[in-house]
Design an enzyme around this catalytic site. Sequence first.
Site, short mmCIF file in Angstrom:
data_model
loop_
_atom_site.label_atom_id
_atom_site.label_comp_id
_atom_site.label_asym_id
_atom_site.label_seq_id
_atom_site.Cartn_x
_atom_site.Cartn_y
_atom_site.Cartn_z
N ASN A 5 0.43 5.37 7.38
CA ASN A 5 1.60 4.50 7.25
C ASN A 5 2.32 4.34 8.59
O ASN A 5 2.43 5.29 9.37
CB ASN A 5 2.56 5.06 6.18
N PRO B 237 0.00 10.04 0.06
CA PRO B 237 0.35 9.35 1.31
C PRO B 237 -0.35 8.00 1.41
O PRO B 237 -1.44 7.81 0.86
CB PRO B 237 -0.15 10.30 2.40
N ASP B 238 0.29 7.10 2.16
CA ASP B 238 -0.25 5.76 2.42
C ASP B 238 -1.21 5.90 3.60
O ASP B 238 -0.88 5.57 4.74
CB ASP B 238 0.95 4.85 2.76
N ALA B 239 -2.39 6.43 3.31
CA ALA B 239 -3.30 6.83 4.40
C ALA B 239 -4.76 6.56 4.05
O ALA B 239 -5.63 7.39 4.32
CB ALA B 239 -3.08 8.32 4.71
N SER C 108 0.85 -1.21 0.00
CA SER C 108 0.00 0.00 0.00
C SER C 108 0.88 1.26 0.00
O SER C 108 0.50 2.29 -0.58
CB SER C 108 -0.95 0.01 1.20
#
Length: 286
Positions: free
Chosen positions: A120, A55-57, A45
């Site tokens: 993340n 962002p990995d959010a 992800s």
Amino acid sequence: MLKRRYPSFRSVLATHDVVRVAGAHHALSGVLAQEAGFQAVWSSSFEVSASRCLPDASILSMTEYLEAAANIQKALDIPVVADCDTGYGGNYNVAHMVHEFEGAGITAVCMEDKLFPKMNSFASGGQTLLDTAAFASKIQTAKTVQATEDFFVIARTEALIAGAGVDEAVTRCKAYADAGADAVLIHSKARTKDEVLAFLDQWDNRVPVVVVPTTYPDWHIDDVRSAGVSVVIYANQGMRAALTTLRNTYRAIYEAGDTTALEAEIASVRDIFDLQRMADWQKLGA
Ligand code: SPV
Ligand code: MG
């Protein structure tokens, strides 16, 4: 000729003492990981969202992560392990996620015990864990709705990431295994592997353990194996290497004004044709 046949992640795990998995964000990176010898590819992800400069959010949708994982799987002869974050919501979302990922030919998924939307694991600002029973219920839901025996569900605890300690991580992983998880993933952002080793020391091996040695890179595969770990994921090194190479390459072209000096260092167009399996396609006739 263009069809791919790949084993399930479960069968790969059954035939290896430690399964080595590399992170990828698209089919090309997955194919290069396979070429290097990895037994599976992690549809990360972090990488998938970073490839969109996001962002990995939990910003991208389940459908977008599914498309990324399925596109990687379509190009491989080894299985993808799909990083499904929190399962994209509650139990209903988890059920839908399993239906969609399994239906698309993904044989293993991983869910983590953070709140949706997630952030993340390496981001600043702290993490909030989902209640243990609520996450165990998500695992149970995933296992209840899977269509085939083979489908593999990894329960990932973020207890160490959230600063809740090794005992909490062990308690949670036992609950997740009892809820039906096929493996547990113990994640850590510590600079050493000590807390992961402490976890392994307390773990009763009721299901296999997965690790992600990003911040403790000196854990050699032989030592990972002898510590009793079953799966090791090198989650983002491929993308970090690609970033360095792309940055240096674009700068070099811009500064030099031509590409002569680069030619000896970069892959040939022929190399890319081979990865595209151009010859197989051309046999089909236009
Ligand atoms: C990922 O690669 O997306 C992971 C591992 O989940 S981490 O980025 O460390 O959370
Ligand atoms: Mg992730």
